[in-house]
Scaffold this active site. Structure first.
Site, PDB file in Angstrom:
ATOM      1  N   SER A  94       0.814  -1.217   0.000  1.00 53.31           N
ATOM      2  CA  SER A  94       0.000   0.000   0.000  1.00 53.31           C
ATOM      3  C   SER A  94       0.851   1.272   0.000  1.00 53.31           C
ATOM      4  O   SER A  94       0.317   2.378   0.156  1.00 53.31           O
ATOM      5  CB  SER A  94      -0.920  -0.004   1.218  1.00 53.31           C
ATOM      6  N   THR A 196      -1.653   3.327   4.134  1.00 49.46           N
ATOM      7  CA  THR A 196      -0.734   4.470   4.133  1.00 49.46           C
ATOM      8  C   THR A 196       0.167   4.490   5.349  1.00 49.46           C
ATOM      9  O   THR A 196      -0.279   4.182   6.446  1.00 49.46           O
ATOM     10  CB  THR A 196      -1.597   5.754   4.195  1.00 49.46           C
ATOM     11  N   THR A 214       1.892   7.000   0.270  1.00 46.73           N
ATOM     12  CA  THR A 214       0.957   5.899  -0.033  1.00 46.73           C
ATOM     13  C   THR A 214       0.877   5.647  -1.534  1.00 46.73           C
ATOM     14  O   THR A 214       1.173   6.538  -2.338  1.00 46.73           O
ATOM     15  CB  THR A 214      -0.458   6.278   0.481  1.00 46.73           C
ATOM     16  N   ARG A 224      -7.049   9.439  -9.547  1.00 44.97           N
ATOM     17  CA  ARG A 224      -7.584   9.714  -8.206  1.00 44.97           C
ATOM     18  C   ARG A 224      -6.447  10.075  -7.242  1.00 44.97           C
ATOM     19  O   ARG A 224      -5.396   9.448  -7.218  1.00 44.97           O
ATOM     20  CB  ARG A 224      -8.328   8.477  -7.696  1.00 44.97           C
ATOM     21  N   VAL A 225      -6.664  11.108  -6.473  1.00 38.36           N
ATOM     22  CA  VAL A 225      -5.713  11.506  -5.435  1.00 38.36           C
ATOM     23  C   VAL A 225      -6.463  11.455  -4.104  1.00 38.36           C
ATOM     24  O   VAL A 225      -7.601  11.914  -4.016  1.00 38.36           O
ATOM     25  CB  VAL A 225      -5.180  12.930  -5.715  1.00 38.36           C
ATOM     26  N   ASP A 227      -6.201  11.650   0.420  1.00 39.02           N
ATOM     27  CA  ASP A 227      -5.888  12.657   1.441  1.00 39.02           C
ATOM     28  C   ASP A 227      -4.391  12.777   1.715  1.00 39.02           C
ATOM     29  O   ASP A 227      -3.903  13.817   2.174  1.00 39.02           O
ATOM     30  CB  ASP A 227      -6.587  12.298   2.770  1.00 39.02           C
ATOM     31  N   THR A 247      -5.098   7.917   8.121  1.00 46.37           N
ATOM     32  CA  THR A 247      -5.074   6.781   7.205  1.00 46.37           C
ATOM     33  C   THR A 247      -6.504   6.299   7.024  1.00 46.37           C
ATOM     34  O   THR A 247      -7.373   6.596   7.838  1.00 46.37           O
ATOM     35  CB  THR A 247      -4.155   5.665   7.731  1.00 46.37           C
ATOM     36  N   GLY A 248      -6.706   5.546   5.946  1.00 50.44           N
ATOM     37  CA  GLY A 248      -8.052   5.052   5.660  1.00 50.44           C
ATOM     38  C   GLY A 248      -8.579   5.678   4.386  1.00 50.44           C
ATOM     39  O   GLY A 248      -7.798   6.158   3.559  1.00 50.44           O
ATOM     40  N   GLY A 250      -9.443   8.131   2.016  1.00 51.38           N
ATOM     41  CA  GLY A 250      -9.025   9.531   1.966  1.00 51.38           C
ATOM     42  C   GLY A 250     -10.154  10.497   1.729  1.00 51.38           C
ATOM     43  O   GLY A 250     -10.133  11.633   2.237  1.00 51.38           O
TER      44      GLY A 250
END
Ligand code: ASP
Length: 336
Positions: A94, A196, A214, A224-225, A227, A247-248, A250
């Site tokens: 990841s 991340t 990440t 796609r971007v 957080d 994390t998680g 975004g």
């Protein structure tokens, strides 16, 4: 004053114990002391340097950061050196090399870094570079900008001596081909090998810095971007108050400017754990249904060296390394 010496001094007096998230002195400041006396006293028990990072891959990353911190290096150097370890590890699926690709089979990376002077740098949607965190640092140090994306970020990296590499490992390619059979896009709550890496640290001078890097959500849309490269979302540092990282999923973090929110909640007097919890509750309040289906975790450190975390779902953990906590993995408290 160096905290190892403080630790020795306090234990020699037989006056110390450990509590979660803080090295606590039993000698409390007295009302008769002036504010500056109290401050001086609390500073003497500050457990610095200290480094924290998200998930199990935070343990080897903290080792790298600790080498820098324990040798008297800066938090900024530590958070860069630390996250380079999972970036280069193909088993971490990841982050960086070996990260799972987007739905088109391309590994696109997001990273940012921030120091104690609020200098910051970021790259997003960057391909072919093993260490996006170092490119982010260079954006911070060598350009008048904060964020470079896509081809512009790649050109900048190549012009500055970074090597173009294939980051898609055979294992990640295999998983992608497997995914193509159904092409169902569904973020998994706690992804295998986990997510991340966000790292926050305080050096022996008491200065804070952070980094976040990440490959983003597996099989995301091309372009796609998340957080992670966004200052204030995936990472935020204010040297007067504290630092936070996320994390998680975004999208849920960006929606509430997550890491900035956590730092501002600490500024208002909340402990790091409470600040993370209130930010998680904000996500629940804004998107009650979605919050049940996704994972988001926050991790925070304040100027006193206190730290804490909170997440939506069970399963988020983080690693802590200081003179008193030797790289322990701690389970984050969770909302659901
Ligand atoms: N926050 C990252 C993103 O949305 C992914 C993660 O932490 O798992 O890109």
């Amino acid at each position: 004053m160096n905290s190892r010496r403080n630790f020795i001094k306090l234990t020699a007096l037989g006056t110390s114990f450990f509590s979660f998230g803080k090295f606590m002195p039993l000698i409390a400041p007295k009302d008769s002391q002036t504010n500056s006396e109290k401050e001086k006293m609390m500073n003497e028990v500050l457990d610095s340097p200290i480094v924290l990072s998200t998930w199990e891959h935070g343990v080897p990353a903290n080792e790298g950061a600790w080498k820098v911190l324990s040798a008297g290096g800066t938090a900024l150097d530590a958070v860069e050196a630390g996250v380079k370890i999972p970036e280069a590890d193909p088993k971490v699926r990841s982050v960086g090399y070996g990260g799972l690709p987007d739905r088109d089979g391309r590994v696109t990376l997001d990273a940012c870094i921030m120091d104690e002077k609020s200098n910051c740098g970021s790259v997003a949607f960057l391909e072919h570079i093993m260490h996006p965190i170092s490119v982010a640092r260079l954006v911070m140090e060598k350009t008048p900008h904060i964020m470079l994306v896509g081809e512009g970020a790649l050109d900048f990296a190549l012009k500055n001596g970074f090597k173009k590499e294939n980051l898609l490992t055979p294992e990640s390619e295999k998983d992608w081909k497997e995914w193509l059979k159904t092409s169902e896009y569904k973020p998994v709550i706690n992804f295998e090998n986990h997510d991340t890496i966000g790292m926050i640290a305080m050096d022996k001078e008491g200065n804070l810095s952070g980094s976040c890097t990440t490959s983003g959500l597996a099989f995301k849309m091309h372009g796609r971007v998340g957080d992670s490269p966004i200052i204030g979302a995936g990472l935020f540092v204010d040297n007067e108050v504290g630092a936070a990282t996320a994390t998680g999923v975004g999208e849920e973090v960006i929606r509430i400017s997550g890491s900035h929110l956590v730092v501002e909640l600490m500024r208002q007097g909340n402990s790091p754990e409470d600040a993370c919890r209130i930010a998680v509750e904000r996500i629940v309040k804004k998107q009650p249904q979605k919050s049940k289906e996704v994972q988001v975790g926050f991790l925070a450190l304040n100027k006193k060296g206190e730290y804490g975390a909170y997440c939506l779902q069970k399963g988020f953990n983080y690693a802590v390394y200081s003179n008193t906590v030797h790289n322990s993995l701690i389970e984050g408290k969770h909302h659901y």
